[in-house]
Design a protein around this motif. Structure first.
Motif, PDB file in Angstrom:
ATOM      1  N   ASP A 170       0.863  -1.189   0.000  1.00  0.00           N
ATOM      2  CA  ASP A 170       0.000   0.000   0.000  1.00  0.00           C
ATOM      3  C   ASP A 170       0.899   1.239   0.000  1.00  0.00           C
ATOM      4  OD1 ASP A 170      -1.987   1.906   0.321  1.00  0.00           O
ATOM      5  OD2 ASP A 170      -2.359   1.410   2.428  1.00  0.00           O
ATOM      6  N   VAL A 171       1.422   1.558  -1.169  1.00  0.00           N
ATOM      7  CA  VAL A 171       2.456   2.578  -1.325  1.00  0.00           C
ATOM      8  C   VAL A 171       2.048   3.933  -0.758  1.00  0.00           C
ATOM      9  CG1 VAL A 171       3.898   3.788  -3.015  1.00  0.00           C
ATOM     10  CG2 VAL A 171       3.358   1.377  -3.340  1.00  0.00           C
ATOM     11  N   ASP A 172       0.795   4.330  -0.981  1.00  0.00           N
ATOM     12  CA  ASP A 172       0.365   5.654  -0.510  1.00  0.00           C
ATOM     13  C   ASP A 172      -0.230   5.626   0.900  1.00  0.00           C
ATOM     14  OD1 ASP A 172      -2.125   4.507  -0.959  1.00  0.00           O
ATOM     15  OD2 ASP A 172      -2.746   5.950  -2.478  1.00  0.00           O
ATOM     16  N   ALA A 173      -0.165   4.471   1.560  1.00  0.00           N
ATOM     17  CA  ALA A 173      -0.650   4.297   2.933  1.00  0.00           C
ATOM     18  C   ALA A 173      -2.101   4.745   3.115  1.00  0.00           C
ATOM     19  CB  ALA A 173       0.268   5.023   3.911  1.00  0.00           C
ATOM     20  N   SER A 174      -2.926   4.478   2.089  1.00  0.00           N
ATOM     21  CA  SER A 174      -4.337   4.862   2.142  1.00  0.00           C
ATOM     22  C   SER A 174      -5.196   3.828   2.860  1.00  0.00           C
ATOM     23  CB  SER A 174      -4.876   5.045   0.711  1.00  0.00           C
ATOM     24  OG  SER A 174      -4.889   3.786   0.043  1.00  0.00           O
ATOM     25  N   GLU A 221      -4.148   1.558  -9.553  1.00  0.00           N
ATOM     26  CA  GLU A 221      -2.864   2.123  -9.983  1.00  0.00           C
ATOM     27  C   GLU A 221      -1.705   1.441  -9.242  1.00  0.00           C
ATOM     28  OE1 GLU A 221      -5.054   4.911  -8.137  1.00  0.00           O
ATOM     29  OE2 GLU A 221      -6.199   3.979  -9.744  1.00  0.00           O
ATOM     30  N   GLU A 222      -1.878   1.167  -7.950  1.00  0.00           N
ATOM     31  CA  GLU A 222      -0.843   0.489  -7.171  1.00  0.00           C
ATOM     32  C   GLU A 222      -0.740  -0.984  -7.563  1.00  0.00           C
ATOM     33  OE1 GLU A 222      -0.687   2.547  -2.821  1.00  0.00           O
ATOM     34  OE2 GLU A 222      -2.587   1.603  -3.345  1.00  0.00           O
ATOM     35  N   LEU A 223      -1.869  -1.580  -7.881  1.00  0.00           N
ATOM     36  CA  LEU A 223      -1.918  -3.000  -8.202  1.00  0.00           C
ATOM     37  C   LEU A 223      -1.072  -3.319  -9.437  1.00  0.00           C
ATOM     38  CD1 LEU A 223      -3.274  -5.386  -6.900  1.00  0.00           C
ATOM     39  CD2 LEU A 223      -5.227  -5.049  -8.400  1.00  0.00           C
ATOM     40  N   ALA A 256      -4.916  -6.416 -18.279  1.00  0.00           N
ATOM     41  CA  ALA A 256      -5.808  -7.565 -18.076  1.00  0.00           C
ATOM     42  C   ALA A 256      -5.507  -8.270 -16.752  1.00  0.00           C
ATOM     43  CB  ALA A 256      -5.673  -8.548 -19.239  1.00  0.00           C
ATOM     44  N   GLU A 257      -4.224  -8.432 -16.420  1.00  0.00           N
ATOM     45  CA  GLU A 257      -3.850  -9.062 -15.156  1.00  0.00           C
ATOM     46  C   GLU A 257      -4.285  -8.210 -13.975  1.00  0.00           C
ATOM     47  OE1 GLU A 257       0.265 -11.468 -16.110  1.00  0.00           O
ATOM     48  OE2 GLU A 257       0.345  -9.285 -16.081  1.00  0.00           O
ATOM     49  N   THR A 258      -4.099  -6.905 -14.097  1.00  0.00           N
ATOM     50  CA  THR A 258      -4.483  -5.985 -13.031  1.00  0.00           C
ATOM     51  C   THR A 258      -5.981  -6.076 -12.772  1.00  0.00           C
ATOM     52  OG1 THR A 258      -2.680  -4.493 -13.629  1.00  0.00           O
ATOM     53  CG2 THR A 258      -4.441  -3.573 -12.288  1.00  0.00           C
ATOM     54  N   LYS A 259      -6.769  -6.054 -13.837  1.00  0.00           N
ATOM     55  CA  LYS A 259      -8.235  -6.129 -13.691  1.00  0.00           C
ATOM     56  C   LYS A 259      -8.667  -7.463 -13.088  1.00  0.00           C
ATOM     57  CE  LYS A 259      -9.727  -2.580 -16.846  1.00  0.00           C
ATOM     58  NZ  LYS A 259      -9.495  -1.580 -15.849  1.00  0.00           N
ATOM     59  N   ALA A 260      -8.061  -8.559 -13.533  1.00  0.00           N
ATOM     60  CA  ALA A 260      -8.411  -9.885 -13.011  1.00  0.00           C
ATOM     61  C   ALA A 260      -8.057  -9.996 -11.526  1.00  0.00           C
ATOM     62  CB  ALA A 260      -7.692 -10.974 -13.809  1.00  0.00           C
ATOM     63  N   GLY A 295     -16.812  -4.564  -4.049  1.00  0.00           N
ATOM     64  CA  GLY A 295     -17.094  -3.837  -5.278  1.00  0.00           C
ATOM     65  C   GLY A 295     -16.769  -2.359  -5.258  1.00  0.00           C
ATOM     66  N   ASP A 296     -15.874  -1.922  -4.351  1.00  0.00           N
ATOM     67  CA  ASP A 296     -15.562  -0.490  -4.278  1.00  0.00           C
ATOM     68  C   ASP A 296     -14.403  -0.078  -5.188  1.00  0.00           C
ATOM     69  OD1 ASP A 296     -13.430  -1.574  -2.870  1.00  0.00           O
ATOM     70  OD2 ASP A 296     -13.779  -0.418  -1.037  1.00  0.00           O
ATOM     71  N   GLY A 297     -13.865  -1.038  -5.965  1.00  0.00           N
ATOM     72  CA  GLY A 297     -12.821  -0.718  -6.915  1.00  0.00           C
ATOM     73  C   GLY A 297     -11.420  -0.678  -6.339  1.00  0.00           C
ATOM     74  N   LYS A 298     -11.260  -1.157  -5.113  1.00  0.00           N
ATOM     75  CA  LYS A 298      -9.943  -1.207  -4.476  1.00  0.00           C
ATOM     76  C   LYS A 298      -9.912  -2.385  -3.512  1.00  0.00           C
ATOM     77  CE  LYS A 298     -11.644   2.483  -1.558  1.00  0.00           C
ATOM     78  NZ  LYS A 298     -11.621   3.893  -1.271  1.00  0.00           N
ATOM     79  N   ILE A 299      -8.696  -2.754  -3.096  1.00  0.00           N
ATOM     80  CA  ILE A 299      -8.527  -3.919  -2.223  1.00  0.00           C
ATOM     81  C   ILE A 299      -8.186  -3.452  -0.816  1.00  0.00           C
ATOM     82  CG2 ILE A 299      -7.223  -6.041  -1.837  1.00  0.00           C
ATOM     83  CD1 ILE A 299      -6.579  -5.998  -4.879  1.00  0.00           C
TER      84      ILE A 299
END
Length: 109
Positions: free
Chosen positions: A52-56, A62-64, A81-85, A94-98
């Motif tokens: 978690d580079v930006d410590a959010s 973008e980090e993935l 494609a790998e990033t999306k998968a 489903g919030d678009g981040k991990i």
């Protein structure tokens, strides 16, 4: 905390070699080869914090894309494609981040 404080250099190298070819990234195989699957939940969360580079508190898309570089400087970028998968596999709410708990669950699934 450095990744080498949590994982063995030879395990990281093995995992990176297994996904060296473009479009070959398989998170399950990578986590197992890197030795993460056998780690405690607390240690997996420490790996998450290192990624978690930006410590959010989240690993965003973008980090993935650069996640393999978090394990070793010579790690390659993930393809779109790998990033999306990877994101789809981990993003259970489903919030678009991990989030940290999503990441830990993905490692241990």
């Amino acid at each position: 905390m450095a990744m080498l404080d949590l994982l063995k250099a030879e395990d990281i190298k093995k995992a990176l070699e297994a996904v060296a070819a473009e479009d070959s990234f398989d998170h399950k195989k990578f986590f197992e080869l890197a030795g993460m699957k056998a780690m405690s939940a607390d240690n997996v969360k420490k790996v998450f914090q290192a990624l978690d580079v930006d410590a959010s508190g989240f690993i965003e898309e973008e980090e993935l894309k650069f996640v393999l570089k978090g394990f070793a400087k010579d790690g390659r970028d993930l393809t779109d494609a790998e990033t999306k998968a990877f994101l789809e596999a981990a993003d259970k709410d489903g919030d678009g981040k991990i989030g940290m708990d999503e990441f830990e669950a993905l490692v241990h699934e």
